[in-house]
Design an enzyme around this catalytic site. Structure first.
Site, PDB file in Angstrom:
ATOM      1  CD  GLN A 674     100.187 -34.205 -21.729  1.00 58.82           C
ATOM      2  OE1 GLN A 674      99.634 -33.610 -20.259  1.00 58.82           O
ATOM      3  NE2 GLN A 674     101.639 -34.436 -21.232  1.00 58.82           N
ATOM      4  CG  HIS A 677     100.494 -37.176 -17.378  1.00 66.92           C
ATOM      5  ND1 HIS A 677     101.173 -37.200 -16.206  1.00 66.92           N
ATOM      6  CD2 HIS A 677     100.915 -36.542 -18.487  1.00 66.92           C
ATOM      7  CE1 HIS A 677     102.024 -36.104 -17.351  1.00 66.92           C
ATOM      8  NE2 HIS A 677     101.585 -36.144 -17.657  1.00 66.92           N
ATOM      9  CD  GLU A 743      99.455 -29.019 -18.703  1.00 64.98           C
ATOM     10  OE1 GLU A 743     100.774 -29.232 -17.725  1.00 64.98           O
ATOM     11  OE2 GLU A 743      98.355 -30.145 -18.907  1.00 64.98           O
ATOM     12  CG  HIS A 744     101.904 -29.774 -22.230  1.00 65.89           C
ATOM     13  ND1 HIS A 744     100.870 -30.722 -21.556  1.00 65.89           N
ATOM     14  CD2 HIS A 744     103.040 -29.902 -21.761  1.00 65.89           C
ATOM     15  CE1 HIS A 744     101.682 -30.577 -20.428  1.00 65.89           C
ATOM     16  NE2 HIS A 744     103.118 -29.942 -21.014  1.00 65.89           N
ATOM     17  CG  ASP A 777     106.186 -33.122 -18.861  1.00 64.22           C
ATOM     18  OD1 ASP A 777     105.609 -32.091 -18.837  1.00 64.22           O
ATOM     19  OD2 ASP A 777     105.413 -34.245 -19.291  1.00 64.22           O
ATOM     20  CG  HIS A 836      93.701  11.638  -0.343  1.00 61.79           C
ATOM     21  ND1 HIS A 836      92.988  10.744   0.423  1.00 61.79           N
ATOM     22  CD2 HIS A 836      94.715  10.163  -1.474  1.00 61.79           C
ATOM     23  CE1 HIS A 836      92.836   9.563   0.549  1.00 61.79           C
ATOM     24  NE2 HIS A 836      94.155   9.455  -0.723  1.00 61.79           N
TER      25      HIS A 836
END
Length: 851
Positions: A674, A677, A743-744, A777, A836
């Site tokens: 990660q 990235h 996230e992971h 991934d 109604h």
């Protein structure tokens, strides 16, 4: 001073007035209040110091930022020859005027506390500015008094001023005080007003008109407000959102024209797609805007990105260009080398959040200093130029730095905290992600999105040429898509894509709802829920220098499985107009119906609003840089677009929980997967009772593996900001992970499958030592488009249902309505919705007649 200047004298209660007063010129601050007031002044504020009774070092006031100081006759004598007369104002009594005329040659002006209104001429003063502290009669008379006396500057105590649009019997409106000497030579009474950009060194944005009413509202609201000659008050940005933050208002020398200095937000000032009403920015302003854009959006591997991420490279280039400038001789050479130096120096500034305006403020502040250093070069530079021996200095001329730039081969290491030793506030702090300035980015992308919306395909082609360097006859590619050749897409790559496609499709097909949900809630009342695909979807696949077929798979497969009729795949083209063969191959596999060869905010705008060539979509999916993310946020909040987005996006994240059974090599590799990235990637290791040796082994592996990566510089920056959290138990680790909501989430621990039941918040979980995040991934089958920034508490990752919607239905028989109807009528009556209730009553009446 030709035009009268409003000079407010601050008192201890004036704090609330300072923001408005700072717009209008210098403030006069008594020396006794200086330390209390300075921290609250806006960066652009100017001030004088009333120091005639101060016993402090008068020059220090000037060195620290005061433009001028008000002093007594005795102080004037002390400063003679040390301070330029332009910085000194002499305070005298009216009775002393005749005897001090000769002293005015040593000061820029005379400050007088007046019991009556005077003019400079009536006071017997010429060639000198008069700072007149006016008497305080009824506030309604002060405006006429200022107009009649017309001193060089008129001083009003803030105790009689108010930040309001009107004057009362006790307080004078700040706006009326400022506008008192302003005149107009126009029949309509308006004042020509130049609007200039504070962001860009005061360069003009355009010419407008102001009235007393508009200036008053501008001062009170501290925003750009003008007078339209056709439509009345014009509050800039009221409808477009392109508001202006007011920084200052200045008068011209004749007191009949104004300059508004503003910070322009949103799409800009001009109604045309250009920076100003006089054309686009050029020179330093253009360079600054370009570098700001590159800081946010420079492709990985580009030279500008290297300069922003590699401080050693940038440092070397600045020193190299400085030397080349010193060696240049001809006019052309000096200009050329100076331009290079400015480019690299401004890159350094932008990388540290410093604008040209900040540099100008620093220059102005330096110019105010009276005390100067000798200014000799530092010994190492003297030695470099002269070849002379370096003499030791008795005292350094600048503070010795406490830290030095990290060398290339420095150890790549995470920092550690022990969770149990942190208090609650400290624990909350380590859960925080970087602050994302979404509103600022939305301001930047709005002009791009608006241009696509207004100009359609022509605007899209123009921006593709500008941003992606591809000059295309059309941005759209329709099926059937060409099959990439073996040279373009080797067999092994194609087979790897096939494996990933098959696995992802298998998992997403399994998520599909096969049958409608049908429930009889009571006899004769049947409710159902069934699924339908979102008809038109857009999937964004980042491109440019990167090749991301995995993202095309992760978005294209669920859209295909869900049954979406229109699938628009947007990806930036290469300079020759083509797209990567890998993405093209995935588009064929997943049934994409249109490829949009465009990137960034312009691609998002084209999909959200549609053009003649690009189909409008109903929902946009996919990751991207800050420009893409901001554009998605912008269009989802525009009711004219009627488009949804998948989820909020942020930097990539991984949290690894490791116990004493974990393999240090595996842990390090997961963290680095990660970290590579981007420099803002979020990397966390939660270590459960690891021994010092085990922890050291992980850190050693991080350093070794990182230095073997092609993207080591990016990993280095990410790892610097990453964290090892030391905990004592599995429960403590799981609790922290659920709070962080990564996230992971990777579980490298004994009995990892058993721990999954306790995971409440995560985008995707990777269970056991042989489940690296890389599998998810690319090819295991789960989707890699996941919630970041802690949004795993509220959002799911992309799945088949993300591309579908549920519709409910109900079927009520006559017998069912007989039983259900009375309850509906009673509730409708209770809410006061008689129509109604009546819709049920008429049916019940019909049923009763049939019996």
């Amino acid at each position: 001073m030709s035009a009268p200047v409003f000079l407010p004298l601050l008192d201890p209660t004036a704090a609330a007035l300072i923001p408005a007063l700072s717009l209008l010129g210098p403030l006069l601050i008594p020396a006794t209040l200086l330390r209390a007031v300075l921290p609250s002044l806006p960066p652009s504020a100017r001030y004088y110091v009333q120091a005639e009774q101060s016993t402090e070092d008068l020059i220090s006031y000037l060195d620290n930022g005061a433009e001028k100081i008000v002093i007594s006759q005795s102080q004037l004598g002390q400063l003679a020859g040390q301070v330029a007369k332009e910085r000194l104002i002499l305070k005298v009594d009216e009775a002393e005027l005749a005897s001090v005329q000769q002293l005015t040659q040593q000061a820029t002006g005379v400050y007088i506390v007046s019991s009556t209104a005077h003019t400079a001429k009536s006071l017997g003063l010429s060639g000198v500015d008069v700072f007149l502290q006016l008497p305080s009669p009824k506030t309604t008379e002060l405006v006429d008094l200022i107009r009649s006396s017309r001193p060089s500057s008129y001083v009003l105590p803030t105790e009689i001023l108010a930040a309001s649009s009107t004057t009362s019997s006790t307080h004078l409106s700040i706006a009326e005080a400022y506008l008192a000497p302003v005149i107009s030579d126009r029949p309509d009474g308006l004042f020509p007003t130049i609007v200039s950009s504070s962001n860009h060194s005061g360069k003009p944005l355009g010419l407008v008109y102001s009235s007393r009413e508009s200036v008053t509202e501008a001062i009170v609201s501290q925003t750009g407000v003008y007078q339209s000659r056709k439509h009345g008050l014009w509050r800039k940005g009221e409808t477009s959102g392109a508001v202006q933050e007011l920084v200052s208002i200045k008068l011209d020398c004749d007191s009949d024209a104004l300059v508004f200095e503003v910070v322009q937000h949103g799409s800009g000032f001009c109604h045309l797609p250009q920076s100003t009403c006089f054309g686009r920015w050029s020179g330093l302003a253009k360079l600054e805007d370009t570098l700001q854009s590159r800081l946010q959006d420079a492709p990985e591997g580009s030279y500008t990105k290297r300069l922003f991420t590699d401080e050693k490279l940038l440092r070397s280039k600045i020193m190299e260009e400085a030397e080349e400038l010193c060696d240049a001789n001809t006019k052309e050479e000096v200009a050329f080398e100076a331009a290079d130096l400015v480019y690299f120096a401004l890159t350094r500034c932008i990388s540290k959040g410093v604008s040209l305006k900040d540099v100008e403020r620093a220059l102005d502040k330096k110019a105010l200093k009276v005390t100067r250093r000798k200014g000799d070069a530092k010994p190492k530079w003297e030695e470099k130029v002269n070849g002379a021996a370096v003499k030791p200095e008795s005292k350094p001329t600048e503070p010795v730095p406490q830290s030095f730039p990290e060398v290339e081969d420095g150890r790549i290491q995470m920092r550690s905290v022990t969770l149990s030793r942190l208090n609650k506030d400290e624990q909350k702090k380590i859960l925080l992600r970087p602050v994302l300035n979404s509103l600022a980015m939305i301001d930047k992308v709005k002009p791009i999105v608006d241009r696509v919306r207004k100009e359609g395909d022509a605007g899209l082609r123009a921006m593709t040429k500008q941003f992606d360097k591809a000059d295309l006859p059309s941005n759209v590619l329709l099926p059937p898509f060409a099959v990439p050749s073996e040279d373009e897409l080797p067999r092994d790559v194609r087979e790897a894509i096939d494996v990933a496609y098959a696995n992802v499709k298998t998992f997403h097909v399994a998520q599909s709802e096969k049958e409608a949900l049908v429930v009889e809630t009571m006899p004769g009342v049947t409710c159902s829920r069934f699924v339908r695909p979102i008809s038109r979807v857009g999937v964004y696949v980042p491109g440019g220098t990167a090749i991301l077929p995995s993202t095309a798979i992760m978005l294209g497969v669920p859209a295909q499985v869900a049954g979406c009729k229109t699938i628009v795949l947007a990806t930036p083209p290469r300079p020759d107009g083509s797209i990567s063969p890998e993405v093209l191959y995935v588009a064929r596999l997943t049934g994409v119906t249109c490829i949009l060869k465009a990137g960034g905010a312009q691609a998002v705008g084209a999909m959200a609003y549609g053009t003649d060539e690009v189909p409008k979509v109903d929902k946009i999916f996919g990751p991207g840089n800050q420009w893409v993310t901001a554009a998605k946020m912008l269009v989802q909040n525009d009711t004219d677009a009627l488009v949804a987005i998948d989820m909020p996006a942020g930097p990539s994240e991984v949290l690894v929980i490791a116990d004493n059974t974990s393999n240090p090599k595996f842990v390090a590799s997961d963290l680095l997967s990660q970290a590579e990235h981007g420099t803002d990637s979020q990397v966390v290791l939660v270590a459960i009772s690891l021994t010092a040796d085990h922890l050291a082994a992980i850190e050693e592996e991080i350093d070794i593996q990182a230095k073997a990566l092609p993207r080591v510089k990016i990993a280095r920056e990410a790892i610097k900001k990453s964290l090892i959290v030391l905990v004592d138990s599995v429960d403590e680790a799981i609790k922290f992970s659920n709070e962080y909501a990564p996230e992971h989430l990777i579980l490298q621990m004994a009995n990892a499958p058993d721990v999954v039941a306790d995971i409440d918040n995560a985008g995707s979980v990777f269970v056991g030592a042989f489940s690296p995040e890389s599998c998810g991934d690319y090819a295991s089958g789960t989707n890699h488009t996941l919630p970041t920034n802690g949004f795993a508490r509220q959002f799911s990752g992309v799945n088949t249902l993300s591309f579908q919607k549920h519709i409910t239905s109900q079927f009520v028989t006559g017998d069912g309505l007989r039983v259900l109807g009375p309850s509906v009528v009673r509730l409708a009556e209770r809410e006061g919705l008689e129509a109604h209730a009546n819709a049920v009553r008429v049916r019940l009446a019909e049923l009763n007649q049939q019996q």
